[in-house]
Write a protein that holds these residues in place. Structure first.
Motif, PDB file in Angstrom:
ATOM      1  N   MET A 164       0.486  -1.017  -0.007  1.00 35.83           N
ATOM      2  CA  MET A 164      -0.089   0.036  -0.096  1.00 35.83           C
ATOM      3  C   MET A 164       0.904   1.268  -0.018  1.00 35.83           C
ATOM      4  O   MET A 164       2.002   1.246   0.707  1.00 35.83           O
ATOM      5  N   ARG A 165       0.281   2.225  -0.745  1.00 33.73           N
ATOM      6  CA  ARG A 165       1.372   3.656  -0.759  1.00 33.73           C
ATOM      7  C   ARG A 165       0.991   4.503   0.438  1.00 33.73           C
ATOM      8  O   ARG A 165       0.081   4.364   1.178  1.00 33.73           O
ATOM      9  N   SER A 166       1.985   5.054   0.819  1.00 35.38           N
ATOM     10  CA  SER A 166       2.101   5.893   1.961  1.00 35.38           C
ATOM     11  C   SER A 166       1.087   7.155   1.700  1.00 35.38           C
ATOM     12  O   SER A 166       1.051   7.581   0.882  1.00 35.38           O
ATOM     13  N   ASP A 167       0.762   7.637   3.019  1.00 33.56           N
ATOM     14  CA  ASP A 167       0.114   8.800   3.161  1.00 33.56           C
ATOM     15  C   ASP A 167       0.753   9.970   2.546  1.00 33.56           C
ATOM     16  O   ASP A 167       0.055  10.852   1.500  1.00 33.56           O
ATOM     17  N   LYS A 168       2.238  10.218   2.490  1.00 36.76           N
ATOM     18  CA  LYS A 168       2.982  11.087   1.960  1.00 36.76           C
ATOM     19  C   LYS A 168       2.767  10.921   0.360  1.00 36.76           C
ATOM     20  O   LYS A 168       2.649  11.981  -0.221  1.00 36.76           O
ATOM     21  N   GLU A 169       2.691   9.811  -0.163  1.00 39.57           N
ATOM     22  CA  GLU A 169       2.541   9.859  -1.715  1.00 39.57           C
ATOM     23  C   GLU A 169       1.119  10.167  -1.897  1.00 39.57           C
ATOM     24  O   GLU A 169       1.246  10.683  -3.125  1.00 39.57           O
ATOM     25  N   LEU A 211       0.205  13.227  -4.443  1.00 38.95           N
ATOM     26  CA  LEU A 211      -0.783  12.970  -5.728  1.00 38.95           C
ATOM     27  C   LEU A 211      -1.647  14.369  -5.593  1.00 38.95           C
ATOM     28  O   LEU A 211      -2.111  14.946  -6.415  1.00 38.95           O
ATOM     29  N   ALA A 212      -2.117  14.452  -4.398  1.00 45.54           N
ATOM     30  CA  ALA A 212      -3.070  15.846  -4.065  1.00 45.54           C
ATOM     31  C   ALA A 212      -2.454  16.966  -4.615  1.00 45.54           C
ATOM     32  O   ALA A 212      -3.062  17.986  -5.169  1.00 45.54           O
ATOM     33  N   LYS A 245      -3.228   1.276  -8.125  1.00 44.12           N
ATOM     34  CA  LYS A 245      -2.784  -0.236  -8.230  1.00 44.12           C
ATOM     35  C   LYS A 245      -2.517  -0.675  -6.962  1.00 44.12           C
ATOM     36  O   LYS A 245      -2.774  -2.003  -6.624  1.00 44.12           O
ATOM     37  N   THR A 246      -2.088   0.145  -6.175  1.00 41.88           N
ATOM     38  CA  THR A 246      -1.761  -0.463  -5.034  1.00 41.88           C
ATOM     39  C   THR A 246      -2.465  -0.532  -3.590  1.00 41.88           C
ATOM     40  O   THR A 246      -2.608  -1.048  -2.732  1.00 41.88           O
ATOM     41  N   LEU A 247      -3.746   0.356  -4.013  1.00 43.64           N
ATOM     42  CA  LEU A 247      -4.952   0.442  -2.897  1.00 43.64           C
ATOM     43  C   LEU A 247      -5.714  -0.580  -2.827  1.00 43.64           C
ATOM     44  O   LEU A 247      -6.051  -1.372  -3.995  1.00 43.64           O
ATOM     45  N   PRO A 248      -6.385  -0.943  -1.762  1.00 40.38           N
ATOM     46  CA  PRO A 248      -7.332  -2.231  -1.659  1.00 40.38           C
ATOM     47  C   PRO A 248      -8.592  -1.972  -2.601  1.00 40.38           C
ATOM     48  O   PRO A 248      -8.955  -0.588  -2.664  1.00 40.38           O
ATOM     49  N   ASP A 249      -9.257  -2.947  -2.873  1.00 42.45           N
ATOM     50  CA  ASP A 249     -10.756  -2.427  -3.324  1.00 42.45           C
ATOM     51  C   ASP A 249     -11.480  -2.020  -2.492  1.00 42.45           C
ATOM     52  O   ASP A 249     -11.855  -2.520  -1.378  1.00 42.45           O
ATOM     53  N   ARG A 250     -12.280  -0.917  -2.774  1.00 46.77           N
ATOM     54  CA  ARG A 250     -12.853  -0.255  -1.786  1.00 46.77           C
ATOM     55  C   ARG A 250     -14.548  -0.070  -2.220  1.00 46.77           C
ATOM     56  O   ARG A 250     -15.199   0.625  -1.526  1.00 46.77           O
ATOM     57  N   SER A 251     -14.636  -0.763  -3.403  1.00 49.68           N
ATOM     58  CA  SER A 251     -16.268  -0.533  -3.803  1.00 49.68           C
ATOM     59  C   SER A 251     -17.097  -1.324  -3.351  1.00 49.68           C
ATOM     60  O   SER A 251     -18.454  -1.250  -3.448  1.00 49.68           O
ATOM     61  N   VAL A 305       2.072  13.283 -16.128  1.00 54.47           N
ATOM     62  CA  VAL A 305       2.686  12.814 -14.927  1.00 54.47           C
ATOM     63  C   VAL A 305       1.781  12.557 -13.997  1.00 54.47           C
ATOM     64  O   VAL A 305       1.746  11.585 -13.025  1.00 54.47           O
ATOM     65  N   LEU A 306       0.653  13.391 -13.938  1.00 55.38           N
ATOM     66  CA  LEU A 306      -0.374  13.181 -12.819  1.00 55.38           C
ATOM     67  C   LEU A 306      -0.987  11.856 -12.960  1.00 55.38           C
ATOM     68  O   LEU A 306      -1.255  11.126 -11.974  1.00 55.38           O
ATOM     69  N   ALA A 307      -1.282  11.632 -14.198  1.00 52.14           N
ATOM     70  CA  ALA A 307      -2.012  10.357 -14.466  1.00 52.14           C
ATOM     71  C   ALA A 307      -1.120   9.070 -14.165  1.00 52.14           C
ATOM     72  O   ALA A 307      -1.975   8.104 -13.872  1.00 52.14           O
ATOM     73  N   LYS A 308      -0.047   9.317 -14.568  1.00 50.58           N
ATOM     74  CA  LYS A 308       0.892   8.058 -14.272  1.00 50.58           C
ATOM     75  C   LYS A 308       1.076   7.674 -12.735  1.00 50.58           C
ATOM     76  O   LYS A 308       0.752   6.710 -12.232  1.00 50.58           O
ATOM     77  N   HIS A 309       1.018   8.779 -12.046  1.00 51.21           N
ATOM     78  CA  HIS A 309       1.293   8.789 -10.621  1.00 51.21           C
ATOM     79  C   HIS A 309       0.121   8.357 -10.039  1.00 51.21           C
ATOM     80  O   HIS A 309      -0.111   7.509  -9.038  1.00 51.21           O
ATOM     81  N   ALA A 310      -1.041   8.918 -10.469  1.00 51.31           N
ATOM     82  CA  ALA A 310      -2.377   8.540  -9.898  1.00 51.31           C
ATOM     83  C   ALA A 310      -2.676   6.884 -10.325  1.00 51.31           C
ATOM     84  O   ALA A 310      -3.012   5.970  -9.393  1.00 51.31           O
ATOM     85  N   GLN A 311      -2.070   6.315 -11.556  1.00 52.78           N
ATOM     86  CA  GLN A 311      -2.507   4.976 -11.882  1.00 52.78           C
ATOM     87  C   GLN A 311      -1.644   4.144 -10.905  1.00 52.78           C
ATOM     88  O   GLN A 311      -2.125   3.169 -10.280  1.00 52.78           O
TER      89      GLN A 311
END
Length: 118
Positions: A1-6, A10-11, A109-115, A99-105
């Motif tokens: 999972m990605r860190s809150d810092k990352e 992104l924000a 990919k590393t976040l759990p499914d939240r749907s 750059v934004l789109a790649k970073h978001a992707q």
């Protein structure tokens, strides 16, 4: 999972790209860009009156949209005496969006499914 810092980074990237995203999010501005692109690679720029005829927008409305597109780095203007020619040149703004789109992707990919769907 990605860190809150990352995720915070992104924000910040979204905030940095806010003008471009807002500029591209309006159908009138999209139409203006499309008209410029339809002129092809030899387009040396369009004047406000030409864009007004192509879009059926008022001259003040076209000027307003051109200002927003220019401030977002999507179009540029060339001055020839008292005439202004607007043309599509979004190399830098599109690179920032990429750059934004790649970073978001990468982060998504590393976040759990939240749907809630399986």
């Amino acid at each position: 999972m990605r860190s809150d810092k990352e995720i915070q980074k992104l924000a910040q990237e979204f905030e940095k790209n806010q003008k471009v995203l807002i500029a591209l999010g309006d159908e009138n501005r999209e139409h203006i860009i499309l008209q410029m692109l339809k002129e092809g690679k030899d387009c040396s720029g369009l004047r406000v009156n030409e864009i007004t005829k192509m879009t059926n927008l008022s001259r003040p409305a076209v000027s307003h949209h051109l200002r927003i597109l220019k401030e977002a780095g999507i179009i540029k203007v060339r001055h020839e005496g008292t005439k202004n020619y607007y043309f599509f040149d979004a190399q830098e703004s599109m690179a920032q969006l990429e750059v934004l789109a790649k970073h978001a992707q990468e982060i998504m990919k590393t976040l759990p499914d939240r749907s809630g769907e399986k």
